[in-house]
Each structure stands twice: as C-alpha cells, then as structure tokens.
Design a protein around this motif. Structure first.
Motif, mmCIF file in Angstrom:
data_model
loop_
_atom_site.group_PDB
_atom_site.id
_atom_site.type_symbol
_atom_site.label_atom_id
_atom_site.label_comp_id
_atom_site.label_asym_id
_atom_site.label_seq_id
_atom_site.Cartn_x
_atom_site.Cartn_y
_atom_site.Cartn_z
ATOM 1 N N MET A 1 116.288 26.626 -6.369
ATOM 2 C CA MET A 1 115.364 26.080 -7.347
ATOM 3 C C MET A 1 114.226 25.317 -6.654
ATOM 4 N N TYR A 2 114.566 24.544 -5.596
ATOM 5 C CA TYR A 2 113.551 23.783 -4.877
ATOM 6 C C TYR A 2 112.495 24.712 -4.284
ATOM 7 N N HIS A 3 112.937 25.797 -3.653
ATOM 8 C CA HIS A 3 112.009 26.721 -3.002
ATOM 9 C C HIS A 3 111.074 27.389 -4.018
ATOM 10 N N LYS A 4 111.549 27.589 -5.229
ATOM 11 C CA LYS A 4 110.700 28.133 -6.281
ATOM 12 C C LYS A 4 109.717 27.067 -6.771
ATOM 13 N N ALA A 5 110.210 25.828 -6.898
ATOM 14 C CA ALA A 5 109.380 24.752 -7.440
ATOM 15 C C ALA A 5 108.196 24.437 -6.529
ATOM 16 N N VAL A 6 108.416 24.440 -5.204
ATOM 17 C CA VAL A 6 107.324 24.067 -4.293
ATOM 18 C C VAL A 6 106.226 25.126 -4.257
ATOM 19 N N GLN A 7 106.489 26.310 -4.803
ATOM 20 C CA GLN A 7 105.465 27.349 -4.842
ATOM 21 C C GLN A 7 104.526 27.203 -6.046
ATOM 22 N N LEU A 8 104.865 26.287 -6.962
ATOM 23 C CA LEU A 8 104.003 26.084 -8.119
ATOM 24 C C LEU A 8 102.681 25.449 -7.690
ATOM 25 N N PRO A 9 101.551 25.923 -8.193
ATOM 26 C CA PRO A 9 100.267 25.317 -7.841
ATOM 27 C C PRO A 9 100.053 24.010 -8.584
ATOM 28 N N ASN A 10 99.055 23.285 -8.151
ATOM 29 C CA ASN A 10 98.668 22.043 -8.805
ATOM 30 C C ASN A 10 98.038 22.348 -10.164
ATOM 31 N N ILE A 11 97.998 21.346 -11.022
ATOM 32 C CA ILE A 11 97.197 21.452 -12.237
ATOM 33 C C ILE A 11 95.728 21.328 -11.841
ATOM 34 N N SER A 12 94.813 21.646 -12.730
ATOM 35 C CA SER A 12 93.392 21.573 -12.400
ATOM 36 C C SER A 12 92.683 20.564 -13.296
ATOM 37 N N ASP A 13 91.616 20.018 -12.763
ATOM 38 C CA ASP A 13 90.798 19.049 -13.485
ATOM 39 C C ASP A 13 90.111 19.742 -14.666
ATOM 40 N N PRO A 14 90.094 19.119 -15.845
ATOM 41 C CA PRO A 14 89.419 19.739 -16.996
ATOM 42 C C PRO A 14 87.941 20.015 -16.743
ATOM 43 N N SER A 15 87.327 19.317 -15.757
ATOM 44 C CA SER A 15 85.904 19.541 -15.479
ATOM 45 C C SER A 15 85.667 20.726 -14.547
ATOM 46 N N SER A 16 86.743 21.336 -14.031
ATOM 47 C CA SER A 16 86.585 22.517 -13.179
ATOM 48 C C SER A 16 86.300 23.744 -14.053
ATOM 49 N N PRO A 17 85.284 24.542 -13.711
ATOM 50 C CA PRO A 17 85.015 25.755 -14.493
ATOM 51 C C PRO A 17 86.229 26.693 -14.488
ATOM 52 N N ILE A 18 86.401 27.403 -15.551
ATOM 53 C CA ILE A 18 87.516 28.341 -15.664
ATOM 54 C C ILE A 18 87.106 29.693 -15.088
ATOM 55 N N GLY A 19 88.019 30.304 -14.302
ATOM 56 C CA GLY A 19 87.778 31.672 -13.883
ATOM 57 C C GLY A 19 87.546 31.849 -12.405
ATOM 58 N N ALA A 20 86.790 32.907 -12.056
ATOM 59 C CA ALA A 20 86.613 33.346 -10.673
ATOM 60 C C ALA A 20 85.390 32.689 -10.036
ATOM 61 N N GLU A 21 85.139 33.070 -8.768
ATOM 62 C CA GLU A 21 84.109 32.433 -7.952
ATOM 63 C C GLU A 21 82.723 32.468 -8.588
ATOM 64 N N GLU A 22 82.407 33.554 -9.281
ATOM 65 C CA GLU A 22 81.069 33.672 -9.865
ATOM 66 C C GLU A 22 80.812 32.627 -10.957
ATOM 67 N N ASN A 23 81.853 31.947 -11.418
ATOM 68 C CA ASN A 23 81.703 30.915 -12.441
ATOM 69 C C ASN A 23 81.490 29.522 -11.852
#
Length: 312
Positions: A1-23
């Motif tokens: 379970m630990y090894h699966k949990a550490v692979q989870l990414p961070n949450i993101s700031d609401p001010s970060s644009p949604i989507g790919a690099e072109e955004n």
C-alpha cells in the motif's frame, strides 16, 4: 500500500491553468526581443570557445567543453548568481552528486523503469542503490531528511552549485549544442517554509522575483509562464517556467523554473517543524519545500551570447 501511495501526485493550485503545455499562461515579458543573430555554436566556432570534435571518444556525445572567454563567462555567471543569492539570505552548501535512489524518489523523480532520466551507477550489489543527481535540489532535500526545525529557523534558504547529470533524450537540431545535455553546471535554490499555503505561495512569488531580477540584467528577453496542470510533474503544487528568446534559431527555450511542492517532499523525507523541537509534546507539522533554478549555465550562455551579439 505504501509503494502505491507514494506514486500519487501532488494536488495542484487552483490558479494553475488546466490542461497541457499550450495552455500555459504568460504572466510577464521582460526585455527586448532581438532579431536573428548567429547561433552560439557558430560564434563559438569562430573564436575557438567550444570543443566538440572527437568528444564521443572520451565522454558522451551530449557533453561540452568550454574554452577561453566562454569558460570564463561560465565561472562569472556562477559567481554573479551566488553573490546575488548571498545578498538575499541564501546559505551556500556544497553537495554530493551520488545519491541513494530513495532520496531521488522521495523528491518525486522515478529511478526505475525505462521512462526516466536518472543515471544509475550499477544494477547489481551495493552500487545498484545509488544514482547520479540530476539537480542539487535532490541533495539539499536529502540533507534535511528526518529533521525537525524550530519555527524560528524558517524560512530556510539554501543554494548549491553542482553538476547535473541526466539521460536527456535528443532534441531538435535548432536547439544547438549547449541546450539539451547529459551533464551541465547549475545553481539551484531550495527553500523550506512553515507548512502554510499562504506562506509557501508568497515564497514562490519571491523566488520568481529573484529569478527575474537575476536575468533582467543580462541583456536577454524572456517570458514567465504559469504552467498548466499536465506540466507540473508529480511533486509540484504550482510551477513557473521562464523561457528566454534564443535569437540564433528564433525560439523560446526554458532557462529556469520554480516550484512549490507543498508537503509532497517533506512527507516522504520526514521533514517537520515545531515551536520547540526539543519539546516532544509540541505539535509537529510537515514543512513546505520549494525549489528554483538560479542559473542553468549552458542555456544561459546560449541566450546571453546570441542576444548580445552586435558584430556584423
């Protein structure tokens, strides 16, 4: 379970644009955009500044050897950057480039599998546990593993000069010989704050300001981008990239970034703060970690030489 949990990414700031690099959202433009100039490769060849022939006989094809004035400019850039950071309260640390794989993974970078940029020393025995550092952010974070700091010790602002070793994939030819490398020199900032989103978000803006001040005096044009969610990687809560205009081949190339990783790294490395670290009854909380590139030398050389070329 630990090894699966550490692979989870961070949450993101609401001010970060949604989507790919072109955004990505451009939040600042600095300096004058120059017209076409010779490339840094062409200029270096004229003056014998860059050794490239037969380099694959004794190193990787994506290494570089600077000579004469270009080597002097490399050292001058490092000293210029360190002097600035010293004035801003950063503590200079000399760090190792060989790290245990767990430190690199705790910072949010994979060391296993085919899709990673980490060099491993060996796949067997003792050396199989160790890797070459891709940035001194990793070493500075490892330095603080299992530490408890007093609240009044924060923010803790560290910096380091190191060789960065990365198994970079080949880029386009227009990037030039000093852009995408397997080994290069970089000055890095690493900061700890209290585990408070308002405090770490303000520190991210401060680091961005340090970067723009550093680059504004170098005669280059650059833009600052608020990066979208798909470009944050696993550890970043919010990230800014800075891209400089490369007049030789007429493109914007990344020269710097800064990220607020919130408690992503500190939870994996067990870095906490307390009102009094000697009092075990005091509440402890995870700090927030931030990082930022102060000077990625080869890309800065490309931008500076091409942008300030004024000979006909």
């Amino acid at each position: 379970m630990y090894h699966k949990a550490v692979q989870l990414p961070n949450i993101s700031d609401p001010s970060s644009p949604i989507g790919a690099e072109e955004n990505a959202e451009c939040v600042m433009n600095v300096g004058e955009k120059k017209g076409r100039s010779p490339t840094v490769d062409q200029i270096a060849k004229m003056y014998g500044w860059l050794r490239e022939d037969h380099i694959s006989l004794y190193s990787t094809q994506r290494s570089y050897i600077l000579k004469k004035e270009l080597a002097e400019l490399e050292n001058a850039l490092v000293r210029y950057t360190l002097n600035y950071l010293n004035d801003k309260g950063f503590i200079l640390v000399s760090v190792p480039d060989i790290l245990h794989h767990s430190i690199i993974e705790s910072c949010g970078f994979a060391t296993k599998g085919d899709r990673n940029q980490v060099y491993k020393l060996d796949f067997m025995n003792e050396y199989g546990k160790y890797c070459l550092s891709g940035t001194s952010e990793m070493s500075l974070a490892g330095l603080l593993k299992n530490r408890i700091l007093n609240h009044d010790e924060l923010p803790l602002k560290l910096c380091a000069v190191s060789r960065c070793l990365r198994a970079e994939v080949s880029g386009s030819e227009r990037e030039g010989k000093l852009y995408r490398l397997h080994e290069f020199t970089k000055v890095e900032m690493f900061v700890l704050t209290l585990g408070d989103s308002k405090i770490s978000s303000l520190m991210l803006e401060n680091i961005k300001e340090y970067q723009t001040e550093l680059f504004s005096d170098l005669g280059i044009h650059f833009r600052v981008l608020n990066m979208p969610t798909q470009e944050l990687g696993s550890p970043a809560y919010k990230k800014y990239d800075i891209e400089a205009w490369m007049p030789g081949n007429q493109f914007y190339g990344e020269i710097s970034s800064t990220s607020n990783c919130h408690s992503y790294q500190s939870r994996r490395l067990h870095i906490k703060s307390s009102r009094d670290k000697t009092d075990l009854s005091e509440k402890q909380s995870y700090v927030h970690t931030l990082n930022g590139t102060a000077c990625a030398v080869p890309r800065m050389l490309t931008a500076i030489v091409e942008s300030n070329w004024d000979m006909v």
